[in-house]
Design a protein around this motif. Structure first.
Motif, short mmCIF file in Angstrom:
data_model
loop_
_atom_site.label_atom_id
_atom_site.label_comp_id
_atom_site.label_asym_id
_atom_site.label_seq_id
_atom_site.Cartn_x
_atom_site.Cartn_y
_atom_site.Cartn_z
N LEU A 152 0.87 -1.17 0.00
CA LEU A 152 0.00 0.00 0.00
C LEU A 152 0.90 1.22 0.00
N ASN A 153 0.92 1.94 -1.11
CA ASN A 153 1.74 3.14 -1.24
C ASN A 153 0.87 4.38 -1.08
N VAL A 154 1.27 5.27 -0.17
CA VAL A 154 0.48 6.47 0.13
C VAL A 154 1.31 7.71 -0.20
N ASN A 155 0.69 8.64 -0.90
CA ASN A 155 1.30 9.94 -1.20
C ASN A 155 0.57 11.01 -0.40
N PHE A 156 1.33 11.81 0.33
CA PHE A 156 0.75 12.88 1.15
C PHE A 156 0.82 14.18 0.37
N ARG A 157 -0.34 14.75 0.06
CA ARG A 157 -0.42 15.92 -0.82
C ARG A 157 -0.61 17.23 -0.07
N ALA A 158 -1.29 17.18 1.08
CA ALA A 158 -1.55 18.39 1.88
C ALA A 158 -1.89 17.95 3.30
N PRO A 159 -1.70 18.82 4.30
CA PRO A 159 -2.07 18.45 5.66
C PRO A 159 -3.57 18.14 5.76
N ALA A 160 -3.89 17.08 6.47
CA ALA A 160 -5.29 16.72 6.70
C ALA A 160 -5.73 17.34 8.02
N PRO A 161 -6.66 18.29 8.01
CA PRO A 161 -7.01 19.01 9.23
C PRO A 161 -7.75 18.15 10.24
N LEU A 162 -7.62 18.53 11.51
CA LEU A 162 -8.33 17.87 12.58
C LEU A 162 -9.75 18.41 12.70
N HIS A 163 -10.63 17.60 13.32
CA HIS A 163 -12.00 18.03 13.64
C HIS A 163 -12.76 18.50 12.40
N THR A 164 -12.41 17.97 11.26
CA THR A 164 -13.03 18.35 9.99
C THR A 164 -13.32 17.11 9.18
N GLU A 165 -14.51 17.02 8.62
CA GLU A 165 -14.87 15.83 7.85
C GLU A 165 -14.05 15.71 6.59
N LEU A 166 -13.44 14.55 6.40
CA LEU A 166 -12.68 14.24 5.21
C LEU A 166 -13.43 13.16 4.43
N ALA A 185 -8.33 7.84 -2.58
CA ALA A 185 -8.08 9.28 -2.47
C ALA A 185 -8.76 9.80 -1.22
N MET A 186 -8.14 10.82 -0.62
CA MET A 186 -8.70 11.47 0.56
C MET A 186 -8.75 12.97 0.29
N ALA A 194 -4.39 13.28 0.30
CA ALA A 194 -3.58 12.07 0.15
C ALA A 194 -4.21 11.18 -0.92
N ASP A 195 -3.37 10.38 -1.57
CA ASP A 195 -3.88 9.34 -2.45
C ASP A 195 -3.05 8.09 -2.23
N ALA A 196 -3.57 6.98 -2.71
CA ALA A 196 -2.92 5.70 -2.44
C ALA A 196 -3.17 4.74 -3.59
N GLU A 197 -2.25 3.80 -3.75
CA GLU A 197 -2.46 2.69 -4.67
C GLU A 197 -1.88 1.45 -4.03
N GLY A 198 -2.61 0.34 -4.19
CA GLY A 198 -2.20 -0.86 -3.49
C GLY A 198 -2.49 -2.12 -4.27
N LEU A 199 -1.91 -3.19 -3.79
CA LEU A 199 -2.09 -4.51 -4.38
C LEU A 199 -2.56 -5.48 -3.30
N TRP A 200 -3.62 -6.20 -3.61
CA TRP A 200 -4.11 -7.27 -2.74
C TRP A 200 -3.98 -8.58 -3.51
#
Length: 220
Positions: A152-166, A185-186, A194-200
């Motif tokens: 599972l590879n995750v890319n962090f694009r911007a800070p994810a704020p607290l107490h806020t619906e994502l 994607a988040m 953030a976005d992610a791509e993974g293999l199962w």
């Protein structure tokens, strides 16, 4: 708003995940886990005196002692198998509310408190937990045989704020033999955080048989 859960059989947990939008629940076990999450958040937000910390430790150890009287093996535990409610009856990851599910797509929402904070934003290690919950459940839905996370590879694009619906989305993008490819994607509003791509990888027949034997042995 989702309707309350109707008398879920929480005493017969199962590894089979009937992946579907989550519902509300207010039964005794759901209340127990909610209380544990409240404790996690309250301790994180506090600066107690030594005496208050010592008193709280005594109370928590007493609760742990009481719960140890009901200890069971992993196949029989309830935590992580309350599939119908947000958070699945587990207090490790943030509570993910699922609102849309198809065979190849899922979407949910999550709000992060200070327990999962990494200095005024979501801790970077928490993001993969959220993606893994959504993507793994999608990978194993739609009648597909059981598969496990290979990467599972995750890319962090911007800070994810607290107490806020994502908003979190997941998509099954392809399958090659036993390999299932997914991406996620988040978003905070229109902002990609953030976005992610993974293999199962689907378990081999003999691996699935081993798991089935373990589950059958539990019921004897």
């Amino acid at each position: 708003m989702a309707e309350p859960a109707t008398s879920p059989d929480i005493w017969s947990p199962d590894w089979v995940d009937p992946f579907a939008p989550t519902v509300n629940a207010d039964d005794e076990y759901a209340q127990l886990v909610d209380a544990l999450r409240e404790v996690q958040e309250a301790i994180t937000r506090s600066r107690p005196t030594p005496g208050a910390a010592a008193d709280a430790a005594v109370t928590l150890r007493e609760t742990a002692r009481r719960m140890r009287a009901f200890e069971v093996d992993e196949d029989s535990q309830i935590a992580g198998k309350r599939w119908e409610i947000a958070g699945k009856g587990h207090s490790l990851a943030p509570v993910l509310h699922i609102d849309t599910v198809t065979d190849t797509f899922a979407r949910g929402t999550v709000t992060i408190g200070r327990f999962h904070s990494g200095r005024y934003a979501m801790n970077g290690g928490v993001t993969p937990l959220i993606f893994d919950e959504l993507l793994a459940r999608l990978a194993n839905s739609g009648g597909r045989p059981w598969a496990r996370t290979a990467y599972l590879n995750v890319n962090f694009r911007a800070p994810a704020p607290l107490h806020t619906e994502l908003t979190v989305t997941g998509e099954l993008t392809g399958q090659e033999g036993r390999k299932r490819f997914l991406r996620g994607a988040m978003h905070h509003g229109d902002i990609l955080v953030a976005d992610a791509e993974g293999l199962w990888v689907e378990l081999r027949h003999e691996q699935t048989q081993d798991i089935s034997r373990n589950l059958e042995g539990r019921d004897r």
